[in-house]
Design an enzyme around this catalytic site. Structure first.
Site, PDB file in Angstrom:
ATOM      1  N   PRO A 113       0.827  -1.267   0.085  1.00 42.83           N
ATOM      2  CA  PRO A 113       0.011  -0.178  -0.048  1.00 42.83           C
ATOM      3  C   PRO A 113       0.682   1.454  -0.073  1.00 42.83           C
ATOM      4  O   PRO A 113       1.806   1.469   1.062  1.00 42.83           O
ATOM      5  CB  PRO A 113      -0.767  -0.166   1.217  1.00 42.83           C
ATOM      6  CG  PRO A 113      -0.682  -1.650   1.745  1.00 42.83           C
ATOM      7  CD  PRO A 113       0.591  -2.024   1.116  1.00 42.83           C
ATOM      8  N   GLU A 114       0.445   2.107  -0.889  1.00 44.82           N
ATOM      9  CA  GLU A 114       1.125   3.511  -0.798  1.00 44.82           C
ATOM     10  C   GLU A 114       0.214   4.408  -0.776  1.00 44.82           C
ATOM     11  O   GLU A 114      -1.308   4.136  -0.608  1.00 44.82           O
ATOM     12  CB  GLU A 114       1.874   3.779  -2.322  1.00 44.82           C
ATOM     13  CG  GLU A 114       2.995   2.495  -2.387  1.00 44.82           C
ATOM     14  CD  GLU A 114       3.891   2.955  -3.991  1.00 44.82           C
ATOM     15  OE1 GLU A 114       3.964   3.787  -4.418  1.00 44.82           O
ATOM     16  OE2 GLU A 114       4.549   1.956  -4.278  1.00 44.82           O
ATOM     17  N   ARG A 147       2.942 -10.569   6.776  1.00 48.32           N
ATOM     18  CA  ARG A 147       4.470 -10.394   6.932  1.00 48.32           C
ATOM     19  C   ARG A 147       4.681  -9.700   8.128  1.00 48.32           C
ATOM     20  O   ARG A 147       6.008  -9.570   8.647  1.00 48.32           O
ATOM     21  CB  ARG A 147       4.840  -9.653   5.772  1.00 48.32           C
ATOM     22  CG  ARG A 147       4.974 -10.523   4.611  1.00 48.32           C
ATOM     23  CD  ARG A 147       5.835  -9.907   3.500  1.00 48.32           C
ATOM     24  NE  ARG A 147       5.319 -10.118   2.078  1.00 48.32           N
ATOM     25  CZ  ARG A 147       5.576  -9.474   1.016  1.00 48.32           C
ATOM     26  NH1 ARG A 147       6.676  -9.025   0.981  1.00 48.32           N
ATOM     27  NH2 ARG A 147       4.883  -9.870  -0.104  1.00 48.32           N
ATOM     28  N   HIS A 195      -3.932 -14.574   9.670  1.00 46.03           N
ATOM     29  CA  HIS A 195      -3.039 -13.282   9.937  1.00 46.03           C
ATOM     30  C   HIS A 195      -3.645 -12.134  10.722  1.00 46.03           C
ATOM     31  O   HIS A 195      -3.289 -11.012  10.257  1.00 46.03           O
ATOM     32  CB  HIS A 195      -1.976 -12.937   8.941  1.00 46.03           C
ATOM     33  CG  HIS A 195      -1.303 -14.309   8.213  1.00 46.03           C
ATOM     34  ND1 HIS A 195      -0.505 -14.876   8.833  1.00 46.03           N
ATOM     35  CD2 HIS A 195      -1.814 -15.068   7.088  1.00 46.03           C
ATOM     36  CE1 HIS A 195       0.200 -16.108   8.400  1.00 46.03           C
ATOM     37  NE2 HIS A 195      -0.631 -15.827   7.016  1.00 46.03           N
ATOM     38  N   ARG A 227      21.196  17.872  -5.197  1.00 39.36           N
ATOM     39  CA  ARG A 227      21.099  16.546  -4.659  1.00 39.36           C
ATOM     40  C   ARG A 227      21.498  15.409  -6.006  1.00 39.36           C
ATOM     41  O   ARG A 227      20.909  15.828  -7.043  1.00 39.36           O
ATOM     42  CB  ARG A 227      19.758  15.940  -4.513  1.00 39.36           C
ATOM     43  CG  ARG A 227      19.556  16.711  -2.922  1.00 39.36           C
ATOM     44  CD  ARG A 227      18.157  16.211  -2.579  1.00 39.36           C
ATOM     45  NE  ARG A 227      17.849  16.522  -1.227  1.00 39.36           N
ATOM     46  CZ  ARG A 227      18.275  16.142   0.118  1.00 39.36           C
ATOM     47  NH1 ARG A 227      18.781  14.944  -0.117  1.00 39.36           N
ATOM     48  NH2 ARG A 227      17.949  17.006   1.146  1.00 39.36           N
TER      49      ARG A 227
END
Length: 278
Positions: A2-3, A113, A94, A157
């Site tokens: 998920p973002e 996880r 889970h 950068r």
DNA sequence: AAGCACACCTGCTAGC
DNA sequence: TGCTAGCAGGTGTGCT
């Protein structure tokens, strides 16, 4: 994984499902999901409190409760939040955290996880946000991304554009998937040094961040082949069919037909079209 | 200071 | 068919 678009989709679901409702009972399974403080804090502090608002900062969800208490959640790689009702059937495998609301409805945190986490914030900073999130950079949806801000971030950068895009301390919410898609839509190779971009390129990048994330939110995020992201009510995302490059190494670019190239960049898989991006 | 490698973890898949 | 090695990736930590 998920973002920002997936987390925002979950947040909108939470707004419908939990805002205005009291937390009645909390169960914590395992020892990894609550690891910043004793898990018992959730069991003693949450019950009786009502969820007043649900906000998001980058990939973090913040449930604002009575008495200025914030419950912070991060789904990391494999976490899911699911609305569960009496007709939902047996618990999913889970399941790590269960919050019983009024009636028999429950909010479940499922995380195979176990990278995801939940914690009660130690307090709010001057911004009004949990102090644990103070390090996060600008949120491209909440704060917007104007080219000037992006130029300020990328000046001097030498790091690759994609590494800058996924640095949560600079820009919060973009992960590996959307970084690749944003670079494609900006027409920029992901490994180019961020500091060498021209003003028009920075403008394209800023526009691509806004449009890609905005469109992905409209489509409910992305559910990938090997991932199982879904929203609070179990519906998969629909933006994956609009991906141009992520996970498409060796396949033809949908725009020009050139083979999409896969490389490793800063330890992450990265895909780009060598014809559309330069 | 900045940048990088690595640990954390389980499910899936490619290859034998 | 069944096994195994490798890969997937967000964040915090520790090293260079």
């Amino acid at each position: 994984m998920p973002e920002l678009p997936e987390v925002e989709t979950v947040r909108r679901g939470l707004e419908r499902f939990v805002v205005g409702r009291p937390m009645r009972l909390v169960e914590v399974m395992g020892t990894r999901t609550v690891r910043r403080h004793p898990a018992e804090w959730l069991l003693t502090q949450l019950p009786g409190r009502v969820v007043r608002r649900v906000t998001r900062r980058g990939k973090y969800l913040v449930l604002g409760l009575d008495d200025e208490v914030d419950l912070v959640l991060h789904l990391r790689m494999s976490g899911q939040l699911r609305a569960r009702t009496p007709s939902s059937g047996p618990r999913l495998a889970h399941t790590k955290l269960v919050v019983r609301l009024d009636g028999a409805d429950e909010l479940h945190f499922v995380d195979p996880r176990t990278f995801g986490e939940a914690f009660i914030s130690a307090g709010r900073g001057a911004s009004g946000r949990p102090i644990e999130l103070a390090r996060l950079g600008l949120d491209p949806v909440l704060d917007g991304v104007d080219p000037e801000a992006l130029a300020a971030l990328s000046v001097s950068r030498s790091r690759p554009i994609k590494v800058l895009l996924t640095d949560q301390q600079l820009i919060a919410g973009i992960g590996n998937v959307y970084a690749d898609e944003i670079c494609f839509r900006a027409g920029l190779l992901p490994y180019r040094g961020a500091g060498e971009l021209t003003d028009p390129e920075i403008e394209r990048l800023a526009a691509a961040i806004t449009s890609t994330l905005g469109e992905a939110i409209e489509y409910g995020g992305s559910t990938l082949r090997d991932e199982r992201y879904c929203d609070l009510f179990g519906a998969p995302g629909r933006f994956q069919s609009h991906h141009f490059v992520y996970g498409r190494a060796g396949q033809r670019c949908a725009r020009c037909g050139t083979d999409v190239v896969g490389i490793r960049l800063a330890g992450r898989s990265s895909c780009y079209c060598p014809s559309c991006q330069c």
